[in-house]
Design a protein around this motif. Sequence first.
Motif, short mmCIF file in Angstrom:
data_model
loop_
_atom_site.label_atom_id
_atom_site.label_comp_id
_atom_site.label_asym_id
_atom_site.label_seq_id
_atom_site.Cartn_x
_atom_site.Cartn_y
_atom_site.Cartn_z
N VAL A 80 91.92 -32.65 45.36
CA VAL A 80 91.81 -32.28 43.94
C VAL A 80 90.48 -31.56 43.81
CG1 VAL A 80 91.63 -33.14 41.58
CG2 VAL A 80 93.11 -34.31 43.21
N GLU A 81 90.51 -30.39 43.15
CA GLU A 81 89.31 -29.56 43.12
C GLU A 81 89.12 -28.92 41.75
OE1 GLU A 81 88.22 -26.60 46.48
OE2 GLU A 81 89.42 -25.48 45.05
N ALA A 82 87.86 -28.75 41.35
CA ALA A 82 87.53 -28.03 40.11
C ALA A 82 86.21 -27.29 40.32
CB ALA A 82 87.41 -28.98 38.93
N THR A 83 86.13 -26.06 39.80
CA THR A 83 84.90 -25.28 39.86
C THR A 83 84.56 -24.79 38.46
OG1 THR A 83 86.12 -23.25 40.35
CG2 THR A 83 85.30 -24.50 42.24
N ILE A 84 83.37 -24.24 38.30
CA ILE A 84 82.93 -23.74 36.99
C ILE A 84 83.95 -22.74 36.45
CG2 ILE A 84 81.25 -22.21 35.88
CD1 ILE A 84 79.08 -23.53 37.37
N GLY A 85 84.34 -22.93 35.20
CA GLY A 85 85.26 -22.02 34.54
C GLY A 85 86.70 -22.11 34.98
N SER A 86 86.99 -22.97 35.96
CA SER A 86 88.36 -23.05 36.45
C SER A 86 89.05 -24.27 35.88
CB SER A 86 88.38 -23.14 37.98
OG SER A 86 87.97 -24.43 38.39
N SER A 87 90.27 -24.43 36.26
CA SER A 87 91.04 -25.60 35.90
C SER A 87 91.09 -26.54 37.10
CB SER A 87 92.45 -25.16 35.51
OG SER A 87 92.39 -24.31 34.38
N ILE A 88 91.84 -27.62 36.98
CA ILE A 88 91.98 -28.57 38.08
C ILE A 88 93.06 -28.05 39.02
CG2 ILE A 88 92.62 -30.92 38.70
CD1 ILE A 88 91.67 -31.76 35.89
N ARG A 89 92.74 -27.98 40.29
CA ARG A 89 93.73 -27.56 41.28
C ARG A 89 94.10 -28.73 42.18
NH1 ARG A 89 93.21 -21.43 43.34
NH2 ARG A 89 93.32 -20.51 41.27
N LEU A 90 95.41 -28.91 42.35
CA LEU A 90 95.94 -29.94 43.24
C LEU A 90 96.48 -29.25 44.48
CD1 LEU A 90 97.98 -31.98 40.59
CD2 LEU A 90 95.59 -32.26 41.24
N TYR A 91 95.97 -29.61 45.64
CA TYR A 91 96.40 -29.02 46.90
C TYR A 91 97.39 -29.97 47.57
CZ TYR A 91 92.68 -25.60 46.46
OH TYR A 91 91.88 -24.57 46.02
N TYR A 92 98.64 -29.55 47.62
CA TYR A 92 99.70 -30.32 48.26
C TYR A 92 99.84 -29.86 49.69
CZ TYR A 92 101.32 -31.99 43.72
OH TYR A 92 101.41 -32.59 42.50
N HIS A 93 99.96 -30.80 50.60
CA HIS A 93 100.18 -30.46 52.01
C HIS A 93 101.68 -30.56 52.29
CE1 HIS A 93 99.28 -29.98 56.21
NE2 HIS A 93 100.04 -31.02 56.48
N ASP A 94 102.23 -29.51 52.84
CA ASP A 94 103.64 -29.47 53.22
C ASP A 94 103.76 -30.03 54.63
OD1 ASP A 94 106.24 -28.83 53.95
OD2 ASP A 94 106.15 -26.78 53.18
N LEU A 95 104.38 -31.19 54.76
CA LEU A 95 104.47 -31.84 56.08
C LEU A 95 105.34 -31.06 57.05
CD1 LEU A 95 104.76 -35.65 55.23
CD2 LEU A 95 102.75 -34.33 55.83
N GLN A 96 106.29 -30.28 56.56
CA GLN A 96 107.17 -29.52 57.45
C GLN A 96 106.50 -28.29 58.03
OE1 GLN A 96 111.03 -28.68 55.88
NE2 GLN A 96 111.42 -30.80 55.30
N THR A 97 105.77 -27.54 57.19
CA THR A 97 105.18 -26.28 57.67
C THR A 97 103.68 -26.40 57.97
OG1 THR A 97 104.63 -25.48 55.46
CG2 THR A 97 106.83 -24.95 56.32
N GLY A 98 103.03 -27.43 57.43
CA GLY A 98 101.60 -27.58 57.62
C GLY A 98 100.76 -26.73 56.69
N GLU A 99 101.38 -26.05 55.74
CA GLU A 99 100.66 -25.19 54.81
C GLU A 99 100.41 -25.90 53.48
OE1 GLU A 99 102.41 -21.34 54.43
OE2 GLU A 99 102.70 -21.14 56.59
N ASP A 100 99.55 -25.30 52.66
CA ASP A 100 99.25 -25.86 51.34
C ASP A 100 100.07 -25.20 50.25
OD1 ASP A 100 97.40 -27.74 52.11
OD2 ASP A 100 95.67 -26.46 51.70
N ALA A 101 100.40 -25.99 49.25
CA ALA A 101 101.00 -25.51 48.01
C ALA A 101 100.04 -25.96 46.91
CB ALA A 101 102.38 -26.09 47.81
N ILE A 102 99.89 -25.17 45.86
CA ILE A 102 98.87 -25.46 44.85
C ILE A 102 99.45 -25.46 43.45
CG2 ILE A 102 96.66 -24.72 43.86
CD1 ILE A 102 96.15 -23.24 46.53
N ILE A 103 99.10 -26.49 42.69
CA ILE A 103 99.41 -26.56 41.25
C ILE A 103 98.08 -26.56 40.52
CG2 ILE A 103 100.27 -28.01 39.37
CD1 ILE A 103 102.50 -28.95 41.15
N GLU A 104 97.98 -25.74 39.48
CA GLU A 104 96.77 -25.68 38.67
C GLU A 104 97.06 -26.27 37.29
OE1 GLU A 104 93.54 -22.36 38.42
OE2 GLU A 104 95.16 -21.86 37.03
N ILE A 105 96.22 -27.22 36.88
CA ILE A 105 96.34 -27.85 35.56
C ILE A 105 95.21 -27.30 34.71
CG2 ILE A 105 96.33 -30.02 34.28
CD1 ILE A 105 97.17 -31.41 36.90
#
Length: 149
Positions: A80-105
């Motif tokens: 879970v990440e947040a930076t100045i001026g940004s929203s909250i980002r949730l980094y999901y790990h895809d167990l099948q491909t090993g890549e990240d998927a991101i949802i921004e709140i």
Amino acid sequence: MKFHANDYFCFTALDDFANTTDKTRKLEDAKEFGIRIIECRGLTKRDWRVIKGPFWRFRRRASSLLLGHDDEDDFFIRKVEATIGSSIRLYYHDLQTGEDAIIEIRRKPGLCLTFRSGRKPNLRADVISRCTHGRVLRFISFTEIYDIV
């Protein structure tokens, strides 16, 4: 409590399951230590959007994944990440491909989310996230308060 005004806040899972090579162990660690939202107030469908992720496996199921309902055990929040001026980002790990998927709140006054990594009471960490009326993201973790403007 200690107060910090920061440019950046990051809450990572207690175990780095994304870098585990054994698939069985990776799934077990993701279930145990993957971050999940355990309490949610003020979040509506209009408050979040998918930034990155495969369409059929992630984007069409994002609303249920956001609240931790993944019957297929494909995606787990690793950061879970947040930076100045940004929203909250949730980094999901895809167990099948090993890549990240991101949802921004997006920031919204009154938004309150509680994140947890770990299931066992003696081995878990909680972070409370609140958005103030001035649209400041406030993260409360252990005895520390972090404000991200």
